[in-house]
Design a protein around this motif. Structure first.
Motif, short mmCIF file in Angstrom:
data_model
loop_
_atom_site.label_atom_id
_atom_site.label_comp_id
_atom_site.label_asym_id
_atom_site.label_seq_id
_atom_site.Cartn_x
_atom_site.Cartn_y
_atom_site.Cartn_z
N LEU A 4 48.95 92.63 88.05
CA LEU A 4 49.20 94.72 87.72
C LEU A 4 48.41 95.06 88.96
CD1 LEU A 4 47.83 94.01 84.39
CD2 LEU A 4 50.14 94.68 84.93
N ALA A 5 48.73 95.86 89.35
CA ALA A 5 48.99 97.09 90.93
C ALA A 5 47.64 98.29 89.92
CB ALA A 5 49.26 96.92 91.78
N VAL A 6 46.35 98.79 90.62
CA VAL A 6 46.18 99.86 89.92
C VAL A 6 46.80 100.77 90.30
CG1 VAL A 6 44.15 101.09 89.73
CG2 VAL A 6 44.59 98.63 89.22
N LEU A 7 47.36 102.08 90.46
CA LEU A 7 47.53 102.65 90.97
C LEU A 7 46.79 104.61 90.48
CD1 LEU A 7 51.63 103.30 89.08
CD2 LEU A 7 50.44 102.01 91.63
N GLY A 8 45.60 104.53 89.44
CA GLY A 8 44.58 105.21 89.52
C GLY A 8 44.33 104.73 88.27
N SER A 9 42.49 105.80 88.35
CA SER A 9 42.08 104.81 87.58
C SER A 9 40.73 106.67 87.17
CB SER A 9 40.93 103.68 87.90
OG SER A 9 40.54 104.28 89.44
N GLY A 10 40.26 106.24 86.24
CA GLY A 10 38.64 106.64 85.47
C GLY A 10 37.75 107.17 85.01
N HIS A 11 36.96 107.30 84.82
CA HIS A 11 35.97 107.13 84.12
C HIS A 11 35.18 107.62 83.55
CE1 HIS A 11 36.39 103.15 85.18
NE2 HIS A 11 36.04 102.51 86.00
N TRP A 12 34.66 108.05 81.76
CA TRP A 12 34.03 109.38 81.99
C TRP A 12 32.26 108.30 80.51
CZ3 TRP A 12 34.15 114.66 81.51
CH2 TRP A 12 33.05 114.83 80.84
N ASP A 17 29.49 114.53 84.82
CA ASP A 17 29.90 114.70 84.22
C ASP A 17 28.57 115.44 83.18
OD1 ASP A 17 33.24 114.50 84.29
OD2 ASP A 17 32.79 112.74 83.79
N HIS A 18 29.13 116.44 83.17
CA HIS A 18 27.89 116.41 82.12
C HIS A 18 28.42 117.35 80.09
CE1 HIS A 18 24.78 116.45 84.96
NE2 HIS A 18 25.15 117.39 85.27
N HIS A 156 25.30 104.72 71.17
CA HIS A 156 25.14 105.58 72.54
C HIS A 156 24.63 106.66 72.42
CE1 HIS A 156 28.12 101.60 71.40
NE2 HIS A 156 28.25 102.01 73.11
N GLU A 157 24.55 107.33 74.15
CA GLU A 157 24.16 108.28 73.97
C GLU A 157 25.84 108.92 74.16
OE1 GLU A 157 21.19 108.08 77.55
OE2 GLU A 157 20.02 106.69 77.17
N SER A 158 26.07 108.73 74.93
CA SER A 158 27.52 110.10 75.03
C SER A 158 28.61 109.29 74.52
CB SER A 158 27.36 110.28 76.50
OG SER A 158 27.24 109.40 77.64
N ASP A 159 29.70 109.89 74.91
CA ASP A 159 31.28 108.81 74.72
C ASP A 159 30.99 108.02 76.21
OD1 ASP A 159 31.37 110.67 72.18
OD2 ASP A 159 32.61 111.99 73.16
#
Length: 188
Positions: A4-12, A17-18, A156-159
């Motif tokens: 697999l190749a990663v084309l895009g990613s994101g985290h929360w 973020d607030h 957990h403190e947040s999502d």
């Protein structure tokens, strides 16, 4: 299996973020939907515009939403209503939340591959990657948008969430012989 190749990613959450992400129009109540939609945006923003593209202009992209516990907030609201003898709002049909947001992501971004939602008992990341590999290997999709959503609970403190847009990694040397397939050379 597919490499697999990663084309895009994101985290929360990310450092900037607030609070909670903003839900898409028409969705209320739970942060599950907002989190999944925001993760998709972070993964796809570099690959797509905010409006759906015609299918001919984008590779077939599957959406795989994985959540080990599902929509915790909506399940808790339904349980409270049932426990107190209250009326359960039809908008809190919690079993449909993952499917509805995965479908919304597909429609919003113009993704025309399969939509899959899982709630694995074991490792959610391994389940997500295995599902992506199967969709790519079976030819069901050219790319897979994986969204791993984990809503806040007392532990957990947040999502929290992560998303990644994956595709097959192209073979770099498709015609080059491998070491094991070479025959010894004898003279010139």
């Amino acid at each position: 299996m597919t490499t697999l190749a990663v084309l895009g990613s994101g985290h929360w959450p990310a450092e900037r973020d607030h609070g909670s992400p903003t839900p898409p129009p028409g969705f209320i109540g739970s942060s599950f939907i907002a989190l999944a939609a925001e993760l998709a945006r972070r993964c796809l923003a570099g690959q797509h515009t905010e409006k759906p593209l015609p299918p001919a202009e984008t590779p077939r992209t599957a959406v795989v939403l994985v959540s080990p516990r599902g929509d915790v907030a909506t399940a808790a609201a339904v349980a409270r209503a049932v426990d107190t003898g209250g009326r359960v709002s039809p908008l809190l049909f919690f079993q449909s939340v993952p499917n509805s947001v995965a479908g919304w992501v597909a429609a919003h971004w113009g993704l025309d591959g399969p939509v899959v939602c899982t709630s694995p008992a074991a490792d959610p990341v391994a389940d997500a990657v295995r599902t992506a590999e199967l969709l790519l290997d079976d030819g069901e999709a050219d790319r897979v948008l994986l969204l791993l959503v984990d809503q806040a609970d007392p532990e957990h403190e947040s999502d929290q969430g992560a998303g990644v847009l994956l595709a097959r990694r192209p073979a770099l040397l498709t015609n080059a012989p491998t070491t094991s397939s070479r025959e010894p050379r004898h003279g010139r």
